[in-house]
Each structure stands twice: as C-alpha cells, then as structure tokens.
Design a protein around this motif. Structure first.
Motif, short mmCIF file in Angstrom:
data_model
loop_
_atom_site.label_atom_id
_atom_site.label_comp_id
_atom_site.label_asym_id
_atom_site.label_seq_id
_atom_site.Cartn_x
_atom_site.Cartn_y
_atom_site.Cartn_z
N ALA A 1 -45.37 20.56 5.73
CA ALA A 1 -44.12 21.32 6.92
C ALA A 1 -44.60 20.87 8.24
O ALA A 1 -43.71 20.61 8.92
CB ALA A 1 -44.34 22.82 6.72
N PHE A 2 -45.74 20.80 8.62
CA PHE A 2 -46.09 20.33 9.77
C PHE A 2 -45.76 18.80 10.04
O PHE A 2 -45.07 18.55 11.14
CB PHE A 2 -47.65 20.28 9.85
N LEU A 3 -46.04 18.08 9.27
CA LEU A 3 -45.55 16.52 9.46
C LEU A 3 -44.17 16.12 9.36
O LEU A 3 -43.70 15.38 9.99
CB LEU A 3 -46.22 15.62 8.27
N LEU A 4 -43.47 17.31 8.49
CA LEU A 4 -41.87 17.04 8.61
C LEU A 4 -41.44 17.19 9.98
O LEU A 4 -40.39 16.31 10.28
CB LEU A 4 -41.32 18.31 7.80
N VAL A 5 -41.95 18.31 10.79
CA VAL A 5 -41.66 18.50 12.15
C VAL A 5 -41.86 17.24 12.89
O VAL A 5 -40.95 16.66 13.77
CB VAL A 5 -42.07 19.74 12.70
N LEU A 6 -43.06 16.59 12.66
CA LEU A 6 -43.68 15.57 13.61
C LEU A 6 -42.73 14.31 13.26
O LEU A 6 -42.29 13.50 14.12
CB LEU A 6 -44.91 15.22 13.06
N VAL A 7 -42.47 13.89 11.88
CA VAL A 7 -41.76 12.82 11.72
C VAL A 7 -40.28 12.90 12.06
O VAL A 7 -39.62 11.97 12.34
CB VAL A 7 -42.05 12.48 10.25
N TYR A 8 -39.60 14.11 11.69
CA TYR A 8 -38.24 13.89 11.66
C TYR A 8 -37.77 14.90 12.84
O TYR A 8 -36.48 14.90 13.04
CB TYR A 8 -37.68 14.59 10.37
N GLY A 9 -38.55 15.44 13.61
CA GLY A 9 -38.29 16.41 14.86
C GLY A 9 -37.59 17.39 14.42
O GLY A 9 -36.90 18.01 15.34
#
Lengths: 339, 293
Positions: free
Chosen positions: B107-115
């Motif tokens: 969930a964290f990386l999702l925001v990081l990668v796709y904004g």
C-alpha cells in the motif's frame, strides 16, 4: 530484574519504528525530522490529538490482552480480529433495536459483545479440545467467517436507511459510553480496558486458573500429568480471550463509532499481536505498548496529511516489529541457555 | 445464449477463479509437507501481485511481470524459510508478521510508485497468455504429485515434515530442504498473485488478494495436504466463487458463498480427523541434537 530482558523488546520496537519510519519518509522525499515531528504532533500535540491516541490505545488494549491471555496458555489465538468484529456486531444489533432504559442498554450492548466474542473464541476452543483441530487454523478461518456474517447483517437485516453505506443506524446519544473528554471520542472504554489489564494480571499471577494456564502453556505434558485439565483450560482460555476481544468491539461501537460497520477495525486484531509481543505478553506492559502503537495509529494519519507519507507504512513497520521480536525471543533464550 | 454457451462461459469463469487459489494452495502444501506452516501466503500473493504490475508497467513486457511476481513471492518465502529454520522463530508469528509487512508495504509503495492511493494505473496484461498460467497450475499440481510420491527428493521432503531427525540421521540437512520448500512455495504463491493482477486484471489495487491466501490455506487442509487434493479444493472453492457471479441478485446472500471455503476448512479439519492428518512435524521447529554430530 535483568535490564536487557525488561527493556529489550520495547527498545527494539522503538529502534525499528525510528529506522523504518526514517527510510519510509526518505523514500517519500520527506525530511525524517519533519515526518516524525508531524507524527508526534499528530498524536500528542493537543487535547484532541492526545484523546484520539488514547482512543486507539483502548481499541488496541482489548485485543492485545486477549492475544496475551491465549498465548500465555500456549494457544495461538490469531482470531482477535474476528472476535472483535462479532462483538461489535452484537453490540450494534442491540443498539439499533433497543428501546428501554439507556443504562441497561449500554450494559446489554457490552455484555452481548463479550458473549458473542466469547462464543466465537469458545468455538475454536471446543474444536481444539474435542476434535484436535488446530486453533491457529480455526481462529484464522473464523476471522473471515465473522467478516462475512457481519457484512451480511449490515447489508441486510440491520442495514439502516439512514446510513449512506452498509452500516447500522447511528446510536442515540443516550446509548453512548460516557465521554472522558467532551468534544472528543475518548470514553470510559479506556478505563475499562485498564481495569481489565489489572484483572488479567491478577488472574495470571494470583489464581489457580492462571497458574494452570501458564503451566499448560509452558509445559503441557508435565502439567497434564500433575492434574491440569488441558481440554478445560483450552476451552475456557479461548472463550475468555474471545470475550475480551469481543468486549473491545462492543466498546468501539458504544464508545467511539456509535454505530456498527465492517470497517470497525483497521486490523486491531492483528496489530494486537505486535502489541502483545512487544510487551512480552505481560498485561501491565501491554498498557504501555498499546499507547505506543496507539500513537502510531493516530499520528500516522497526521503524518500522511501533513508530510505526505502514506500511513500504510505503519503496518509495514508493525510487520517488521513482529518478525524481529519473534526472532529475538529465540535469541534471548538461547543466550540464557549458554550462560 | 445456448446451454453450451452458458456452460462454456461458466467453465471459463471457474478456471479464472481457481487458478490463483491453486497456485497458492500448491505452494502452501509444499511448505507444510516439509514441516513449515505458511500463514504468510496472503502476504506472498500480495507481493507477487504488486511486483508483477510494477515490472509489467516498467518494462512493457507482461511476462517479465509474471517473473517478478515469482521472484517477489520467493523472496518472502525465503524470508519465512530462514526465520523458520535458521532463526527458529515461531512460524505462526512470523507468517502473521509477513502478512502485515507485505500488505502495508504494498500500500505504501503503491502511493510512492503511482502517486495515488487505492489502485495503480493500468499496465500491459498477459491477455490470452494467462491461459498458459491456468494450464501451468494443473501441470504444477501433477508435477508436485509425482515429485512427492515418486522421487527420492520428494521422499526426503516428506520425511522432513514427518520426522526431521530421521532425515538428519541419514546425513541430509532437513533445514536446507525446508528452506528450499518454503521458498518454492512462496514463488508459487507469488505467481498466483501475479495471475490475479496481470492475468485476470491489468492493475494492482489495495486488498485485491481479499483473503485468497487464507482460502489457499483452507485448500491445503481440505486437500488433505496433497497437491492433487489442493488442486481439487481450489477447484471446489473456485466453483463457489464463480457461482457468486452467476447468482448475483438472487435471493441467496453472496456472503453465504463467500464464507464457504472457511467453513469447509473447519469442517474438513474435524471430519478428516483420524483419516488424514497434517504432517507430524508440521509447524514444529527442528533443532539439531548434539548426539547427531
């Protein structure tokens, strides 16, 4: 008392939070100092923030005490999440339909939640004691079953036309648990949780049942040979554990959310395992650990809003804490054996 | 639509719903037969689903996404394997930790990668190529069956789950076998996750695994800890998942069918008692005795 033993787990957890949080903030392009400042300000910065942290503390305390009670008896109750949910459902069902004196309404909601959670736990206990079905699997499966049962009820029989989503009707204000701080969500649920922690400490340390439970957990075979009724301990311990988690669900409904829906818990039952492990399964230490994790839960939102660090990272960090502490317990015992 | 058409459409739906559960259940079976309970299947599927989307999106080659899913699942499998063998942590607690960590970091990386939170952007999917993965699930079930029943390595793996001391006495390191089995099991679970994200769909969204890792765990038990049994259980659970789509809007509540795998697992645990059982050393850490050396 050994200092390393007493403070090792909390310090390890703190180190993981600082290191993991700093990495996550750095990855998000945020200065870790700003990120942690937002986290602390968002959890302790004012009456509202501190109250919300204490709401989260209470919410975590119930399932964490439930987990600790079962773990001390050598029983892996990973079902606190489901027990909490059926507890909340039972309280919500009564709250949505109750028409009598408010005092008895609140009491009925709390009793029903403990009863529902207790039955959910006792079911796993009976399956383990009478049918040799591993409580690890059954409690895990019962979590999902609880979710679908609850989602059926809020979508169907208990669905309120007043609500926008799938949830019960909002409770009338006279069915709310009394608030500790007006204008916040902080209710006497927290006091109830603290009293429960003290009671559990007494139960474990000072009663025959507590002694038998610990014996069953530490050395089941010798305990059995010395007359401990293992099947009975299994059923009673899981029923009690479930009742505590269920009561937690009930206090969330009457104390904080004032309605029931399936989003009642953002995973309190799983975070509770981390809380219990950090506190070495000691009920009094669990109170302190729950406050720490409560800070993460409430401060995480502020961190997301002000520093743009996604709050989900909190759960990732909790996962690391569980993994490291599970490893550390072994390392500690091995070091002691060598000495 | 003709009756043949209806049946055909249902079979397609059945295959789609069965495949991810089957991969994870086969991975779980492999681990448990070697003596390691894998509660972390849900997290490994999550890792596989997320890695597959990121890799497919970054390279534009969906099959590289599938490979990434396998690698991510294997990495978490290896993590559980190392913790369960070398460090001898409690497998249940470690599996729970892996679930928390994998779901939270995805969930964290999702925001990081796709904004953006919630879901990724769409990426190239396997399209019709995903039918190869459906076929692969059946092939893996068969291959694992032959491997466990008819090869010396399979016998050793089963022995690790029943009596690791006997394996050690024969001069073989049971911990190494367990580590390999759990890593391979994680790889399969990761592939199951990848099938969901870039086979059936073309994106990652939070919570998309939606308990399939736990259904897979149920399938391991319902399949009596055998690969063919796990495949059969996955088909059984897939059947009811497919049926939900067909019966949408009917008077039968969908929740009744959604909870069925979990109820079935509990019933199976009770009903199979005495006839089929978990491997004797399932979930029990193996410790070397001094005398063995």
């Amino acid at each position: 008392m050994n200092v390393r033993k007493a403070f090792g787990a909390p310090l390890t957890a703190l180190a993981i939070v600082v290191a993991g949080g700093a990495v996550a903030m750095w990855l998000s392009g945020v200065n870790p100092l700003d990120g942690f400042a937002a986290l602390v300000a968002g959890s302790l910065g004012g009456t509202g923030e501190l109250s919300e942290t204490l709401v989260q503390t209470g919410a975590l305390l119930f399932p964490a005490l439930a987990v600790a009670l079962a773990f001390r008896g050598g029983l892996f109750n990973i079902g606190a999440e489901g027990q909490l949910l059926v507890g909340g459902l039972a309280a919500g069902a009564i709250g949505a339909t109750y028409g009598g004196l408010p005092v008895f309404g609140i009491l009925a909601m709390l009793c029903a939640s403990a009863l529902a959670g207790g039955m959910w736990g006792a079911l796993a206990g009976v399956l383990r004691a009478k049918f040799e079905a591993s409580e690890i699997i059954t409690t895990l499966m019962l979590n999902s079953i609880a979710f679908y049962v609850a989602s059926y009820f809020v979508g169907g029989p208990l669905h309120s036309p007043l609500a926008s989503g799938a949830e019960t009707a909002p409770l009338p204000a006279n069915l709310w648990l009394p608030l500790l701080v007006p204008g916040t969500r902080l209710s006497i649920a927290l006091l109830l949780a603290l009293a429960l922690a003290a009671a559990l400490q007494f139960l474990l340390a000072r009663t025959v049942f507590g002694f038998d439970l610990r014996a069953a957990g530490d050395a089941p075979e010798p305990a059995r040979r010395n007359g401990v009724d293992l099947p009975r301990i299994t059923i009673v311990a899981l029923a009690l554990s479930g009742a505590i988690a269920g009561l937690g669900g009930g206090t969330l409904v009457t104390g904080a959310l004032h309605r029931f829906n399936t989003a009642l818990s953002p995973g309190y039952g799983y975070t509770a395992i981390a809380v219990a492990l950090v506190a070495d399964l000691n009920p009094l230490w669990i109170c302190a650990a729950a406050f720490g994790f409560g800070m993460l839960e409430s401060g995480g939102l502020a961190m997301q809003a002000q520093a743009q660090v996604p709050k989900d990272v909190i759960h990732a960090i909790e996962g690391v804490i569980v993994l490291v502490l599970a490893a550390r317990r072994f390392v500690a015992t091995r070091v002691e054996q060598r000495v | 639509m003709t009756i043949a058409g209806v049946i055909g459409a249902f079979v397609v739906l059945l295959a789609i719903k069965t495949t991810p559960i089957a991969f994870a259940a086969l991975g779980g079976t492999l681990g448990e037969r070697s003596g390691v309970i894998n509660i972390g299947l849900e997290g490994m599927m999550t890792a596989g689903a997320f890695a597959a989307v990121v890799a497919s999106g970054a390279t534009g080659v969906p099959w590289l996404g599938a490979v990434a899913g396998v690698v991510a699942g294997a990495a978490f499998g290896a993590l559980l394997g190392v913790l369960a063998t070398r460090v001898r942590v409690d497998q249940i607690v470690a599996g729970t930790g892996i679930n928390l960590f994998a779901l939270g970091s995805a969930a964290f990386l999702l925001v990081l990668v796709y904004g953006q939170p919630g879901a990724s952007k769409t990426v190239p999917s396997l399209g019709n190529g995903s039918w190869l993965l459906v076929a692969l699930a059946f092939a893996v079930a068969l291959a694992l069956h032959v491997f466990l029943v008819a090869t010396p390595a399979g016998l050793r793996l089963r022995a690790c789950g029943e009596n690791p001391s006997a394996v050690a006495a024969a001069g073989i390191d049971p911990l190494r076998i367990r580590l390999l089995a759990v890593t391979a099991g994680g790889a399969l679970a990761g592939l199951g996750g990848a099938y969901l994200s870039i086979g059936e769909l073309n994106l990652y969204s939070d919570g998309m695994i939606a308990g399939r890792g736990f259904i897979a765990l149920a399938a391991v038990i319902f399949g009596r800890w055998t690969p063919l049994g796990a495949m059969g259980a996955a088909l059984f659970f897939g059947f009811f998942e497919a049926l939900q789509f067909v019966l949408q809007g009917s008077s039968i509540p969908s929740e009744a069918m959604q909870m069925l795998p979990y109820v079935a697992a509990i019933v199976a645990l009770v009903a199979f008692r005495g006839r089929a059982r978990a491997p004797a050393a399932d979930g029990i850490p193996y410790e070397r005795n001094i005398e063995e050396f």
